[in-house]
Design an enzyme around this catalytic site. Structure first.
Site, PDB file in Angstrom:
ATOM      1  N   SER A  59      -3.758 -57.280  -7.884  1.00  0.00           N
ATOM      2  CA  SER A  59      -4.965 -57.560  -8.657  1.00  0.00           C
ATOM      3  C   SER A  59      -4.700 -58.133 -10.037  1.00  0.00           C
ATOM      4  CB  SER A  59      -5.819 -56.295  -8.792  1.00  0.00           C
ATOM      5  OG  SER A  59      -5.302 -55.432  -9.757  1.00  0.00           O
ATOM      6  N   LYS A  70      -5.974 -52.746 -15.545  1.00  0.00           N
ATOM      7  CA  LYS A  70      -6.961 -53.830 -15.510  1.00  0.00           C
ATOM      8  C   LYS A  70      -7.199 -54.360 -16.923  1.00  0.00           C
ATOM      9  CE  LYS A  70      -8.156 -53.607 -11.081  1.00  0.00           C
ATOM     10  NZ  LYS A  70      -6.990 -52.816 -10.674  1.00  0.00           N
TER      11      LYS A  70
END
Length: 201
Positions: free
Chosen positions: A121, A158
């Site tokens: 990701s 993230k």
């Protein structure tokens, strides 16, 4: 120890010195034992004896010599604490794999730990599976920082964004094929400061 063991002491010192200079971390007693052909217990006894003789520095499992101290300069000690999920929110159990020294000239002064990335990701931010991400231990982050975020009992790596219209926190993956994780709030456990690429990348 007996005088005839001095040759083995020099072998241990040479191996440990080369290991520290090459990796930035101290070899475990297991690695030393395997390198010179002795048991772990014997390796530990040798290290203690060598430290007592002033041949090496040995404290908390960290080995130093005149050569490593000259090269290392000012360093910050950081633990590699296993993998951090970069794909989905998964429960993370921190377990120390090893300790490494981070040169403060490169990483700055502060409290750091290192996480091994796991998932795809964050690939568009240059973070791939297996990479080592140097995290500054802090609960403060700016919008746009790549953070270790804890949501409930789960954490993830993230980019931190905010939806000012709703007050929501957006944990944004750097992968166009994946969706944002939108939450009411999260706990910041650290901010990514550097990525150490693994071999072959």
């Amino acid at each position: 120890m007996r005088t005839k063991d001095l040759e083995l002491m020099e072998k241990i010192k040479a191996f440990a010195e080369d290991y520290v200079l090459g990796t930035g971390s101290s070899p475990s007693t297991t690695k030393i034992a395997e390198a010179v052909g002795i048991s772990r217990g014997t390796a530990y006894k040798y290290l203690v004896e060598m430290a007592g003789r002033g041949m090496i520095g040995y404290c908390g499992g960290a080995i130093s010599t005149a050569a490593t101290e000259k090269l290392a300069g000012a360093t910050a000690r950081a633990a590699i604490v296993g993998s951090i999920p970069c794909g989905t929110l998964e429960e993370e159990s921190e377990s120390v794999e090893a300790y490494v020294s981070l040169p403060t000239e490169i990483f700055g002064a502060g409290s750091f730990y290192i996480l091994r990335a796991d998932g795809d990701s964050m690939t568009e931010a240059g973070i791939d599976t297996g990479d080592l991400v140097v995290i500054e231990r802090t609960d403060q982050a700016k919008e746009g920082d790549i953070v270790v975020a804890l949501v409930g009992n789960e954490n993830t790596l993230k980019r931190l964004l905010f939806d000012r219209a709703t007050g929501k926190v957006i944990l944004h993956p750097e992968n166009k094929s994946l969706s944002d994780i939108i939450v009411d709030g999260c706990v910041i456990q650290g901010v990514a400061r550097s990525v150490i690429k693994t071999l072959g990348r």
